[in-house]
Scaffold this active site. Structure first.
Site, PDB file in Angstrom:
ATOM      1  CB  SER A   1      13.606  22.687 -14.149  1.00  0.00           C
ATOM      2  OG  SER A   1      12.880  23.584 -14.825  1.00  0.00           O
TER       3      SER A   1
ATOM      4  CG  HIS B   1      -1.788  -1.245   1.686  1.00  0.00           C
ATOM      5  ND1 HIS B   1      -2.705  -1.641   0.738  1.00  0.00           N
ATOM      6  CD2 HIS B   1      -1.632  -2.220   2.258  1.00  0.00           C
ATOM      7  CE1 HIS B   1      -2.951  -3.005   1.097  1.00  0.00           C
ATOM      8  NE2 HIS B   1      -2.160  -3.101   2.030  1.00  0.00           N
TER       9      HIS B   1
ATOM     10  CD  GLU C   1       9.055  12.936 -15.360  1.00  0.00           C
ATOM     11  OE1 GLU C   1       7.603  13.277 -15.139  1.00  0.00           O
ATOM     12  OE2 GLU C   1      10.000  12.735 -15.114  1.00  0.00           O
TER      13      GLU C   1
ATOM     14  CE  LYS D   1      12.247  19.671 -10.896  1.00  0.00           C
ATOM     15  NZ  LYS D   1      10.730  20.119 -10.676  1.00  0.00           N
TER      16      LYS D   1
END
Ligand code: ARG
Length: 460
Positions: free
Chosen positions: A276, A155, A289, A282
């Protein structure tokens, strides 16, 4: 001029051409198309369906075409309807009348079915090699982190201690099943449809088994209607690739999470990270992704072909031309994802300290604490209740089971003594889980050897 110019007059509408032509995507099967034609022409010569001289001229002409294509001295004519038409026209341009005999006893329907099978057989082997390399990268990471304790989750809540090695080998096992599925798919792909003709076989005395043998295929299609309209092998491959991508996507999701500063379990190498345009701090895991995102494409390819096939009456229908773009897209996607994941993993830096700290903070040794009481003769359900009380106490005090003084333990149950600290030590918790399939370093080491052994055997 169209192949069917005898039956119909005049040019077709340009818009039909636009819709109908497949050369834009099936030209990538030119090697397979020529390999299939070489086998067919060889057999035509051997059986006497065409003369030995014509057969030899065809084979030589076809080989010349592929040599020139590879050398870049022959361009594929993009105004041809499809790759089959282009090759036949080019052959006839080169060798004259003999070229017109190549299509004896054959239809583009069985020809295209063969071309796809040949193409997929090669693609499966390419994908298997890439998947094997990814498994090797997982094994290498595992070997380097046999003792790196981290929380295992259910979970997405910290549950029980495992190791990074154990985690990596979970993915290795998924990928091994993918390899197995692909090998199984390969068996049903390597079946020759040639001799099925357009749909009803042919009156020429072709030697179908010989063609299959020349192509290194195991079997022939045993029903001509099915031979031209079967795309099960393509659907199987797309299903197998969908499952494979699901595995890569789950792995990618873990990496995305582990890269975040909430976890900080791993740092990707700069070569495999992006930045970024506005936020200078970043460092983004775009690779994982994209793998996660591209998984949807591959599922889409499977759904597209399943849907295209679902109501097709026997035998060949032009709908089936749609198979190729879906297949090529799925194959390209899987290859690019596997190609980048392996070096990304090999160059990543894991942070055992952060993993250990996360493992220490989550009461993931609570089960071991209960098991220790069970070892002292207490029924498990009672032990479970007692440890639950201890955890509540720790949460109130901002303590961990390791830091809670023995007096507090004894206040809840006088069964406790100092020995409990050894039982709940995270390293020991992992070491004791040495049953096959468990996270103990010695067990995982054997598991890595098993997996590497399987890969070595597959390479033989
Ligand atoms: N381009 C076609 C395909 O990909 C080849 C088969 C054409 N057959 C036909 N009867 N028009 O399916």
């Amino acid at each position: 001029m169209k192949l069917w110019a005898g039956r119909m007059t005049g040019d077709v509408d340009a818009r039909l051409n636009e819709l109908n032509a497949s050369i834009g995507f099936d030209s990538r099967m030119i090697h397979e198309d020529i390999a299939g034609s070489v086998a067919h022409a060889t057999m035509l010569g051997e059986t006497g369906v065409v003369s030995r001289e014509d057969s030899a001229a065809i084979v030589e002409g076809l080989k010349g075409i592929i040599t020139d294509i590879d050398a870049g001295t022959l361009q594929i004519d993009m105004t041809a309807e499809d790759v089959h038409t282009f090759v036949e026209a080019e052959l006839t341009r080169r060798i004259g009348d003999a070229g017109k005999r190549l299509h004896t006893g054959r239809s583009r329907n069985d020809q295209v079915a063969l071309d796809i099978r040949l193409y997929l057989a090669n693609a499966i082997k390419r994908i298997q090699a890439l998947a094997e390399d990814f498994i090797r990268a997982l094994c290498e990471t595992a070997r380097a982190h046999l003792g790196t304790v981290m929380p295992g989750y259910t979970h997405l809540q910290r549950a029980q201690p495992v190791t990074l090695a154990h985690y990596m080998m979970a993915y290795a096992n998924m990928l091994l099943r993918d390899l197995d599925r692909l090998s199984d798919c390969l068996k049903r792909t390597r079946v020759s449809p040639l001799g099925s003709g357009a749909l009803a076989g042919t009156t020429y005395p072709l030697d179908r088994a010989r063609v299959a043998q020349l192509l290194g295929f195991e079997d022939i299609a045993h029903n001509s209607l099915d031979g031209v309209s079967d795309r099960d092998f393509a659907l199987e491959l797309l299903s197998d690739l969908s499952i494979l991508m699901m595995h890569l996507s789950r792995f990618s999701e873990e990496i995305c999470l582990w890269c975040s500063w909430e976890y900080r379990f791993v740092m990707l190498d700069d070569r495999f990270s992006t930045g970024s345009s506005i936020m200078p701090q970043k460092k983004n895991p775009d690779i994982t992704e994209l793998v996660r995102g591209k998984t949807g494409r591959v599922y889409g390819d499977l759904m597209a072909l399943l849907t295209a096939m679902k109501a097709l009456p026997l035998a060949y229908d032009k709908d089936m031309q749609e198979d190729k773009e879906a297949l090529f897209d799925a194959i390209d996607t899987v290859c690019v994802c596997l190609e980048v994941l392996s070096p990304m993993l090999r160059t990543a830096t894991f942070h055992p300290d952060n993993m250990r700290a996360a493992a220490a903070a989550g009461f993931i040794n609570a089960t071991d604490c209960a098991d220790w009481l069970v070892g002292k003769g207490m029924p498990f359900r009672d032990a479970y209740g007692i440890v639950g009380q201890l955890v509540r106490l720790c949460v109130e005090r901002g303590a961990t089971l390791e830091s809670l003084p023995i007096e507090e333990y004894r206040a809840v149950s006088d069964v406790f003594d100092e020995g409990v600290y050894d039982a709940i030590d995270l390293g020991h918790c992992v070491e004791r889980r040495k049953l096959e399939g468990g996270p103990a370093p010695e067990t995982v080491k054997r598991e890595i050897e098993r997996v590497e052994g399987l890969l070595a055997k597959a390479a033989e």
